[in-house]
Design an enzyme around this catalytic site. Sequence first.
Site, PDB file in Angstrom:
ATOM      1  N   TYR A  70       4.069   0.208  27.576  1.00  0.00           N
ATOM      2  CA  TYR A  70       3.237   1.419  27.569  1.00  0.00           C
ATOM      3  C   TYR A  70       2.235   1.282  26.444  1.00  0.00           C
ATOM      4  CZ  TYR A  70       2.359   6.514  27.396  1.00  0.00           C
ATOM      5  OH  TYR A  70       1.800   7.759  27.418  1.00  0.00           O
ATOM      6  N   TYR A 118      12.704  11.621  32.379  1.00  0.00           N
ATOM      7  CA  TYR A 118      12.613  10.936  31.084  1.00  0.00           C
ATOM      8  C   TYR A 118      12.377  11.927  29.942  1.00  0.00           C
ATOM      9  CZ  TYR A 118      10.569   8.591  27.136  1.00  0.00           C
ATOM     10  OH  TYR A 118      10.308   8.194  25.846  1.00  0.00           O
ATOM     11  N   HIS A 119      11.346  12.737  30.117  1.00  0.00           N
ATOM     12  CA  HIS A 119      10.923  13.617  29.026  1.00  0.00           C
ATOM     13  C   HIS A 119      11.934  14.711  28.762  1.00  0.00           C
ATOM     14  CE1 HIS A 119       7.621  11.739  31.144  1.00  0.00           C
ATOM     15  NE2 HIS A 119       7.052  11.605  29.963  1.00  0.00           N
ATOM     16  N   LYS A 121       2.160  24.696  15.607  1.00  0.00           N
ATOM     17  CA  LYS A 121       1.878  23.371  16.175  1.00  0.00           C
ATOM     18  C   LYS A 121       0.367  23.256  16.324  1.00  0.00           C
ATOM     19  CE  LYS A 121       3.900  20.631  17.910  1.00  0.00           C
ATOM     20  NZ  LYS A 121       4.244  19.340  17.252  1.00  0.00           N
ATOM     21  N   ASP A 150      -1.083  18.279  19.968  1.00  0.00           N
ATOM     22  CA  ASP A 150       0.237  17.652  19.932  1.00  0.00           C
ATOM     23  C   ASP A 150       1.266  18.477  20.707  1.00  0.00           C
ATOM     24  OD1 ASP A 150       2.567  16.377  19.201  1.00  0.00           O
ATOM     25  OD2 ASP A 150       2.559  17.139  17.138  1.00  0.00           O
ATOM     26  N   HIS A 206       4.618  17.644  20.954  1.00  0.00           N
ATOM     27  CA  HIS A 206       6.005  17.435  20.517  1.00  0.00           C
ATOM     28  C   HIS A 206       6.548  18.748  19.968  1.00  0.00           C
ATOM     29  CE1 HIS A 206       4.494  13.261  20.387  1.00  0.00           C
ATOM     30  NE2 HIS A 206       5.736  12.969  20.757  1.00  0.00           N
TER      31      HIS A 206
HETATM   32  C1  B12 Z   1      10.928  13.103  21.651  1.00  0.00           C
HETATM   33  C2  B12 Z   1       9.577  12.427  21.619  1.00  0.00           C
HETATM   34  C3  B12 Z   1       8.678  12.752  22.634  1.00  0.00           C
HETATM   35  C4  B12 Z   1       8.992  13.768  23.715  1.00  0.00           C
HETATM   36  C5  B12 Z   1       8.705  15.167  23.166  1.00  0.00           C
HETATM   37  C6  B12 Z   1       9.620  16.226  23.686  1.00  0.00           C
HETATM   38  C7  B12 Z   1       9.395  17.540  22.999  1.00  0.00           C
HETATM   39  N1  B12 Z   1       9.314  18.591  23.769  1.00  0.00           N
HETATM   40  O1  B12 Z   1       9.294  17.605  21.790  1.00  0.00           O
HETATM   41  C8  B12 Z   1       8.018  13.305  24.816  1.00  0.00           C
HETATM   42  C9  B12 Z   1       8.709  12.280  25.670  1.00  0.00           C
HETATM   43  C10 B12 Z   1       7.481  14.383  25.702  1.00  0.00           C
HETATM   44  C11 B12 Z   1       6.952  12.606  23.992  1.00  0.00           C
HETATM   45  C12 B12 Z   1       5.685  12.411  24.451  1.00  0.00           C
HETATM   46  C13 B12 Z   1       4.698  11.732  23.750  1.00  0.00           C
HETATM   47  N2  B12 Z   1       4.875  11.085  22.585  1.00  0.00           N
HETATM   48 CO1  B12 Z   1       6.510  11.163  21.544  1.00  0.00          CO
HETATM   49  N3  B12 Z   1       8.065  10.956  20.510  1.00  0.00           N
HETATM   50  C14 B12 Z   1       9.231  11.520  20.593  1.00  0.00           C
HETATM   51  C15 B12 Z   1      10.167  10.937  19.524  1.00  0.00           C
HETATM   52  C16 B12 Z   1      10.997   9.870  20.182  1.00  0.00           C
HETATM   53  C17 B12 Z   1      11.100  11.909  18.829  1.00  0.00           C
HETATM   54  C18 B12 Z   1      10.465  13.175  18.263  1.00  0.00           C
HETATM   55  C19 B12 Z   1      11.500  14.277  18.193  1.00  0.00           C
HETATM   56  O2  B12 Z   1      11.494  15.197  18.981  1.00  0.00           O
HETATM   57  N4  B12 Z   1      12.483  14.168  17.289  1.00  0.00           N
HETATM   58  C20 B12 Z   1      13.515  15.188  17.135  1.00  0.00           C
HETATM   59  C21 B12 Z   1      12.975  16.311  16.240  1.00  0.00           C
HETATM   60  C22 B12 Z   1      14.032  17.354  15.988  1.00  0.00           C
HETATM   61  O3  B12 Z   1      12.606  15.691  15.067  1.00  0.00           O
HETATM   62  P1  B12 Z   1      11.169  15.840  14.356  1.00  0.00           P
HETATM   63  O4  B12 Z   1      10.150  16.388  15.264  1.00  0.00           O
HETATM   64  O5  B12 Z   1      10.880  14.610  13.624  1.00  0.00           O
HETATM   65  O6  B12 Z   1      11.475  17.027  13.324  1.00  0.00           O
HETATM   66  C23 B12 Z   1      12.327  16.838  12.218  1.00  0.00           C
HETATM   67  C24 B12 Z   1      11.583  16.470  10.946  1.00  0.00           C
HETATM   68  O7  B12 Z   1      10.456  15.656  11.149  1.00  0.00           O
HETATM   69  C25 B12 Z   1      11.241  17.788  10.340  1.00  0.00           C
HETATM   70  N5  B12 Z   1      10.090  18.538  10.838  1.00  0.00           N
HETATM   71  C26 B12 Z   1       9.276  18.319  11.872  1.00  0.00           C
HETATM   72  N6  B12 Z   1       8.380  19.292  11.993  1.00  0.00           N
HETATM   73  C27 B12 Z   1       8.610  20.170  11.026  1.00  0.00           C
HETATM   74  C28 B12 Z   1       7.990  21.354  10.687  1.00  0.00           C
HETATM   75  C29 B12 Z   1       8.459  22.095   9.617  1.00  0.00           C
HETATM   76  C30 B12 Z   1       7.827  23.379   9.294  1.00  0.00           C
HETATM   77  C31 B12 Z   1       9.541  21.619   8.865  1.00  0.00           C
HETATM   78  C32 B12 Z   1      10.043  22.392   7.739  1.00  0.00           C
HETATM   79  C33 B12 Z   1      10.170  20.427   9.190  1.00  0.00           C
HETATM   80  C34 B12 Z   1       9.704  19.708  10.272  1.00  0.00           C
HETATM   81  O8  B12 Z   1      12.383  18.540  10.633  1.00  0.00           O
HETATM   82  C35 B12 Z   1      12.909  18.193  11.916  1.00  0.00           C
HETATM   83  C36 B12 Z   1      14.403  18.232  11.836  1.00  0.00           C
HETATM   84  O9  B12 Z   1      14.959  17.052  11.364  1.00  0.00           O
HETATM   85  C37 B12 Z   1       9.131  10.333  18.530  1.00  0.00           C
HETATM   86  C38 B12 Z   1       9.617   9.123  17.756  1.00  0.00           C
HETATM   87  C39 B12 Z   1      10.748   9.459  16.821  1.00  0.00           C
HETATM   88  N7  B12 Z   1      11.895   8.854  17.040  1.00  0.00           N
HETATM   89  O10 B12 Z   1      10.596  10.269  15.947  1.00  0.00           O
HETATM   90  C40 B12 Z   1       7.961   9.995  19.449  1.00  0.00           C
HETATM   91  C41 B12 Z   1       6.531  10.030  18.913  1.00  0.00           C
HETATM   92  C42 B12 Z   1       6.384  11.212  17.998  1.00  0.00           C
HETATM   93  N8  B12 Z   1       5.726  10.195  20.128  1.00  0.00           N
HETATM   94  C43 B12 Z   1       4.592   9.588  20.088  1.00  0.00           C
HETATM   95  C44 B12 Z   1       3.619   9.608  21.117  1.00  0.00           C
HETATM   96  C45 B12 Z   1       2.426   8.727  20.925  1.00  0.00           C
HETATM   97  C46 B12 Z   1       3.753  10.400  22.260  1.00  0.00           C
HETATM   98  C47 B12 Z   1       2.675  10.605  23.330  1.00  0.00           C
HETATM   99  C48 B12 Z   1       1.417  11.126  22.719  1.00  0.00           C
HETATM  100  C49 B12 Z   1       2.447   9.331  24.121  1.00  0.00           C
HETATM  101  C50 B12 Z   1       1.230   9.375  25.002  1.00  0.00           C
HETATM  102  N9  B12 Z   1       0.212   8.644  24.647  1.00  0.00           N
HETATM  103  O11 B12 Z   1       1.208  10.047  25.987  1.00  0.00           O
HETATM  104  C51 B12 Z   1       3.331  11.607  24.300  1.00  0.00           C
HETATM  105  C52 B12 Z   1       2.538  12.877  24.475  1.00  0.00           C
HETATM  106  C53 B12 Z   1       3.109  14.105  23.862  1.00  0.00           C
HETATM  107  C54 B12 Z   1       2.149  15.203  23.568  1.00  0.00           C
HETATM  108  N10 B12 Z   1       1.817  16.066  24.520  1.00  0.00           N
HETATM  109  O12 B12 Z   1       1.685  15.321  22.479  1.00  0.00           O
HETATM  110  C55 B12 Z   1       4.431   8.826  18.802  1.00  0.00           C
HETATM  111  C56 B12 Z   1       3.451   9.455  17.822  1.00  0.00           C
HETATM  112  C57 B12 Z   1       2.664   8.367  17.106  1.00  0.00           C
HETATM  113  C58 B12 Z   1       1.988   8.762  15.839  1.00  0.00           C
HETATM  114  N11 B12 Z   1       2.202   9.925  15.273  1.00  0.00           N
HETATM  115  O13 B12 Z   1       1.275   7.969  15.351  1.00  0.00           O
HETATM  116  C59 B12 Z   1       5.918   8.725  18.315  1.00  0.00           C
HETATM  117  C60 B12 Z   1       6.079   8.619  16.815  1.00  0.00           C
HETATM  118  C61 B12 Z   1       6.522   7.490  19.016  1.00  0.00           C
HETATM  119  C62 B12 Z   1       5.811   6.219  18.720  1.00  0.00           C
HETATM  120  N12 B12 Z   1       6.244   5.459  17.743  1.00  0.00           N
HETATM  121  O14 B12 Z   1       4.857   5.869  19.382  1.00  0.00           O
HETATM  122  N13 B12 Z   1       7.450  12.207  22.810  1.00  0.00           N
END
Ligand code: B12
Lengths: 679, 321
Positions: free
Chosen positions: A33, A187-188, A552, A556, A558
């Site tokens: 991808y 998947y999503h 948000k 984005d 996510h």
């Molecule tokens: C799940 C996921 C998705 C899911 C999202 C589902 C959803 N409804 O959220 C799906 C499959 C839909 C998706 C899609 C895409 N994704 Co995505 N995704 C991920 C993934 C694997 C995990 C993110 C996640 O949900 N983690 C679980 C949550 C709970 O954790 P978190 O958000 O990090 O939040 C924690 C902390 O960061 C913090 N935190 C976060 N936000 C906030 C806010 C506050 C106020 C506070 C206090 C704390 C806090 O606290 C949370 C608790 O621990 C990441 C990679 C990764 N492993 O992190 C890629 C990632 C974020 N995705 C990415 C990409 C590119 C995409 C797409 C844009 C791909 C595309 N070109 O189409 C698409 C489009 C999405 C869109 N519309 O924007 C990239 C972003 C790249 C970048 N930033 O440079 C990543 C990093 C993967 C990668 N390496 O390529 N994705």
Amino acid sequence: MTQAEPHHNTDAHLISDEQGNAVRDRPWIIRTYSGHSSPKASNELYRSNLAKGQTGLSIAFDLPTQCGYDSDDPIARPEIGKVGVPINSLDDMHILFDEIPIEQMNTSMTINGTAMWLLALYVGLARERGVDIADLNGTTQNDLIKEYLARGTYIFPPEQSLRIIAEMYEFCLEEIPAWNASNICSYHLQEAAATPAQELAFALANAISLLDLLKERGQFDDEQFERSVGRISFFVNAGIRFVEEMCKMRAFGELWDEYTKDRFGVKNEKYRRFRYGVQVNSLGLTESQPENNAWRILIETLGVTLSRDARARAVQLPAWNEALSLPRPWDQQWSLRLQQILAYETDLLEYPDIFEGSVVVRSKVDDLKAQAREEIDRILGMGGVIAAIDSGYMKSALVRSMSERMSAINTGEQIVVGLNRWTEGIPSPLVGGEDGGIFKVDESSARDTIASLNATRAARDPERAAAAIAVLQEAARSGASMMEPSIECALARVTTGEWAGALREVFGEYRPATGVDGQKLSLDGERVDALRSRIDLLAQKLGHRPRIVVGKPGLDGHSNGAEVIAVSARHVGFDVIYSGIRLSPDEIVQSAVEEDADVIGASVLSGSHVELTQQMMDKLGEYGAGSRIAVVVGGIIPPDDFDVLFGLGVKRVFTPSDYELIDIMESITEVIEANQDTE
Amino acid sequence: MASLDSIGQGLPKLVHEAQQLDKMAVSRLISLFEDDRLGSAALRSQALGLLDSRPDQTSGTILGLTGTPGSGKSSLLSRITVDLLAAHSSLSIAVLAVDPSSQVSGGALLGDRTRMRYLPSENRLFFRSQASQTDLGGLGPSSFQVCRLLTRLFDCVMIETVGIGQSEADIRHLADRVYLVLQPLGGDEVQFLKAGIIEIPHAFILNKSDEPTALTSYHHLRSSLWLARPFESEDLPIFQTSALTGAGLSELEAEMLGQIQQPGGSGLTTREAYFFDRWVHQEWGRAGGRYLATQLGGSAAFVQQSGGYEAAQACFSSIFG
Ligand code: B12
Ligand SMILES: Nc1nc2c(ncn2[C@@H]2O[C@H](COP(=O)(O)OP(=O)(O)OP(=O)(O)O)[C@@H](O)[C@H]2O)c(=O)[nH]1
Ligand SMILES: [Mg+2]
């Protein structure tokens, strides 16, 4: 013992062809991808991946293209080319596919809200190149139900979105017979923490509702309808619980066969076959000890390849540095090699299904099927997926699953190696390089993209473009198919933002339920109690309960992180305002000002955190609220950017390693306490 | 949030800015009217004094939208406010949306804003969420207070509450006109309409008229009204609307505008007695209520004797507390 030995078939382990010769299966389609920066940069990447033995294209578009905005739209500016390739017009398509023979390609496009537009552009490209469109082969993802639930690049309300999908099936069936007009995605859903039963049920209910609609529209005769059932394909996830995942895939196949036969009366077995592609799970890939992700990816791949009867037709893999940034070319190559080793070095493809006859597998499959059927009945009983989207039912179910998942990781009940167990270790040399294992987009490419958009606008025949848009809107209003009008728009050099804007005018824009209402964590105990008391005390000092706007900003989608934070904040006693994804920085700041919030918590995973934070800070300053409302930011924030954000005035930064929700909440409480003391 | 002292010092400026509908100033003043710290009452009466000293001080109309969860109250408000503001360039509207709180943690998820449409730099529209501080919804402890402020700043205050039982009585006392928002229901569910909920509103909004069962629900509602409120049922308007398609909204908006333009606006002082009584019950329980009724001559008399709502609060606290 007089009992006869069971008949021993010494050939049972062989696959044979029609002549009876032992053969090896052909491998699945191996994909990566990818797409970034600009059409030109992405074209180079595709050509080099094809040269490395990749057998299909899987195109990532940037968020403005996915959400229907031109690159020069204010909301697009921070996102151009960041997470995929920007496509503004047919001119960009010519560059993207330069020297790539599209008639020989299997092209998979991860495109949804603007899927009809991208298909129109692809058809336009073929027409201008003189390629017969019947030779085109590929997929537009085009599953809007999962966009509302998990992925976030929807534009129009559910009814209109489904109409667009239906029109694409109706166009493709005869015109581009090998095109998958949509791809039902589970998947999503798993990336938003769906359980296996939810994944099965939501995806199948989605597919059933789509077929119900195709039937109801009455454009197909029985024979065509049967073929259109055969065109439905799926895109699923494979998680770390790989035995269960393998069973899930078998359950998928069996259920699909049953529903298409029983509900839709499809006679030809070929059209009932469950065709699917896979991307393995990324949600479980960690920022901590990122090298461990390599093993996770391998194990997850086994779940969808081991069993021949339920093997994926196409597989794409994330990379070890998934939670750090977009993959660099080397990271992608490493994952590609995994697939090649599995397909070409091992003996996997020499055997028939190795689980046939397993009592354990059978029982597990039946169990998953029963759970799924119950849930499917519930959704269909509500009136199908549109109703279950509108009422927020499915979204709430996912947010609950995510809250439970995070709670289990917090309590240690769900072990994640390197994150909540065995966290001590030798630092990874993989992140030791000059770039820290992180991919950076070339910033200058955005300028080129806008320049070429302007060139397209300047060179086109404005009357032809305007007329094409008028015809499109007329079709949208009258209920006629929008496919041909979209192709004419493509040929007339209408732009992505113009196409979507024209339809926004007719259909309106949709904001689905956030699903956070009424949710809680499964976390109790002393620390939670202590924090609640601390917040009560703070409320007395402030004269009101501390209030957080979880935002948000930008395009984005996510939502997981923001949802978990919103739920956690309410769980410990904050008043929480969370209005869902895709708001402008201005909107978020205005909310915070009107609500007199104590803190804005912005969640950004799209890589645009610096620009978006800057915009929020500027706006807060305009309102004179800079010292009153504190800002914290979370998401995928590379270490180098921490200081940049602090420099802008951000009080705390959180990344995926900060998985302990109560820690995060304590930290935000501290920020409010400190702010109140200084003011 | 600043200390009470510093709010006091800046109050004239804050009030002045709020009168220009500056968002930050309006917001901070609302917070003062929600403030439950000791000593905030004095600042409130000071602020009210400043506001009322303006010769052209008007009093906005309060419209209440209550109804079952998910019936479309916020979606309706989103469209109505934008339409009314577009049609009338001098009109200003504040929306106060009340959501239930968790009894366990005390926190609330304030979700109504999700449905609002964003108007960049438009000060004539102000949206504020509020937690009801109970599980069931209804008005919050400071909703009345905040309305006393907002009616002095905006031409119209629209309040959204989830309505279940008791809370309707509150909204009837607070709002000049109460609309009950309902969505199409199955036959059985219509039964509940016969209970208390139907007796409160001045008008009904049957939303989601785009849904297939809407028409039968309309007839159900008409006949329930005929049973429950026989003497007025003919005059009770039922608006059939769709926040999705916009159908029926212009009639509703015209009606609301008529209410807003009626001279006089809301005389909230006449409602102080009810809300003072409510406040006493909230703070001091039934014992307090009994004391107010038997020893102090009842709410209305006591508020008047004390010289206003704030003074009555201070006075009661010192007597009873
Ligand atoms: C799940 C996921 C998705 C899911 C999202 C589902 C959803 N409804 O959220 C799906 C499959 C839909 C998706 C899609 C895409 N994704 Co995505 N995704 C991920 C993934 C694997 C995990 C993110 C996640 O949900 N983690 C679980 C949550 C709970 O954790 P978190 O958000 O990090 O939040 C924690 C902390 O960061 C913090 N935190 C976060 N936000 C906030 C806010 C506050 C106020 C506070 C206090 C704390 C806090 O606290 C949370 C608790 O621990 C990441 C990679 C990764 N492993 O992190 C890629 C990632 C974020 N995705 C990415 C990409 C590119 C995409 C797409 C844009 C791909 C595309 N070109 O189409 C698409 C489009 C999405 C869109 N519309 O924007 C990239 C972003 C790249 C970048 N930033 O440079 C990543 C990093 C993967 C990668 N390496 O390529 N994705
Ligand atoms: N079909 C249809 N759906 C509507 C209409 N109005 C609102 N909805 C949908 O109904 C759901 C609830 O709408 P809201 O406006 O949030 O309802 P509410 O009454 O404010 O809900 P609460 O504040 O949670 O009690 C959303 O999914 C809306 O999209 C309508 O007129 N027709
Ligand atoms: Mg609401």
